[in-house]
Enzyme design. Sequence first.
Site, mmCIF file in Angstrom:
data_model
loop_
_atom_site.group_PDB
_atom_site.id
_atom_site.type_symbol
_atom_site.label_atom_id
_atom_site.label_comp_id
_atom_site.label_asym_id
_atom_site.label_seq_id
_atom_site.Cartn_x
_atom_site.Cartn_y
_atom_site.Cartn_z
ATOM 1 N N HIS A 167 0.953 -1.407 0.082
ATOM 2 C CA HIS A 167 0.013 -0.118 -0.110
ATOM 3 C C HIS A 167 0.786 1.423 -0.065
ATOM 4 C CE1 HIS A 167 -3.335 -2.762 1.341
ATOM 5 N NE2 HIS A 167 -2.232 -3.114 2.141
ATOM 6 N N SER A 288 16.013 21.316 -16.239
ATOM 7 C CA SER A 288 15.008 22.168 -16.405
ATOM 8 C C SER A 288 15.400 23.237 -17.296
ATOM 9 C CB SER A 288 14.256 22.600 -15.058
ATOM 10 O OG SER A 288 13.765 23.648 -15.059
ATOM 11 N N LYS A 294 17.129 21.373 -10.829
ATOM 12 C CA LYS A 294 16.618 20.322 -11.179
ATOM 13 C C LYS A 294 17.384 19.183 -12.084
ATOM 14 C CE LYS A 294 12.493 19.622 -11.182
ATOM 15 N NZ LYS A 294 10.975 19.662 -11.827
#
Length: 470
Positions: A167, A288, A294
């Site tokens: 889960h 980016s 990034k």
Amino acid sequence: MAAEPNSASSIPASTWSDRFEEGLNPAIERFNASIGFDIALLQQDIDGSVAHARMLGSCGVISEQEASQLIGGLETVRSEAAAGQFNPGLEAEDVHFAVEHRLIELLGPLGKKLHTGRSRNDQVGTDVRLWLRGQIDAIDAALIRYERALLSQAETHRSTLIPGYTHLQRAQPVCLAHHLLAYIEMAERDRCRLADVRGRVNICPLGAAALAGTPVPIDRRQTASELGFAEIYANSLDAVSDRDFAVEFMAAASLVLVHLSRLSEEVILWASEEFGFIGLTDRCATGSSLMPQKKNPDVPELVRGKSGRVFGHLVGLLTMIKGLPLAYNKDFQEDKEALFDGVRTCLDCLEAMAILFEEGLEFRPQRLEAAVAADFSNATDVADYLVAKGVPFREAYQLVGGLVKSSLAEGLLLKDLRLDRWKELHPSFEADIYAAIAPRQVVAARRSEGGTGFEQVDQQLQRMRSRLAC
Ligand code: ARG
């Protein structure tokens, strides 16, 4: 003379029988043509025609000399194509006509004998099967490369731990190699499935002619065996109208992409700041245009995104086939772009994922080590400790649940609890509880067959190493 693309105004009515007087409307000519994409089947079309011509010769339908002239002419078309001098235009309609027309240009009236005892319906079925058979072999090789990349990471990380989830909640720590080996198992099933599909691709429809067979005394088994097919279709109607193999292939390819997409999702999560389980190398990550800090996981994102194309082709093929009466229908022409794109997507994604695991990411053992030490994923092992001392599992489970609750409230982990606290919970606890709940011990204890215990994982690694011959 190399065939130059003709202009629409020069369409001859003579492609068809003398029944036709006028050429096609140019828009309909474009609509009808498959040459723009089925030129990809050129080699297979020539291979099929060579086998057919040889068979016509050995059955005495044409002379042996005519057969070898036809074969010579077909090989000339092959060389012209290799030299970039065979560029049929729309007027050729499809690759089958393009080759036949060029042969007639090269050989004159003799070229017109090639199509004896066959139709484009059994011809196209033969070409597509020959092509797909080769592509399945290429996908198998790509799967092996991808599996080896995973296996090599698994070998490196045979004693690295990683949180195991259910889960997407921390469940129990596992060996990182065990996690990667699960994906190798999936890929091995993919290989088996594709090998099984290959068996049903490798059946020859040639000689079914348009739909009913032919009065020409052909030998279907000769062409089938020259082309390497294992069997021939037993029913001519089925031969020209069966596309089950295309659906089966796309279903198997879809599962390949499902597996790649699930792994991609994990890699994307692992690369996030929140998980921090891997670092992306410069070889496979992009930046980016705006945010200088990034490093983006484009490769797994694209694989995850591209999987939808293959599932789409599966549904497209099923829908294309479902309403078709026997036997051949032009709808079948739509199978090709689906197969071409499905195969290309599958091969591209397998290659990209192989490269990602070969050189595009690095696991961070310290981050992983810290992650497994800082949670309650050893709670089951406390219960198992009590079970080993004779406490019924459900009772132990309840006790440990309460302990987790109070520890959480106090901001403590199980490893931080003092021995008197353990004894207070149950008198069977001894000082060895600390060793029993250390993450490495938690993993090592799972010795059941197929479990994450280190010896079990070593056995899996060994099995895969010999299966993948590396
Ligand atoms: N281009 C066609 C296809 O891809 C070849 C077979 C055409 N046969 C026919 N009877 N029109 O299916």
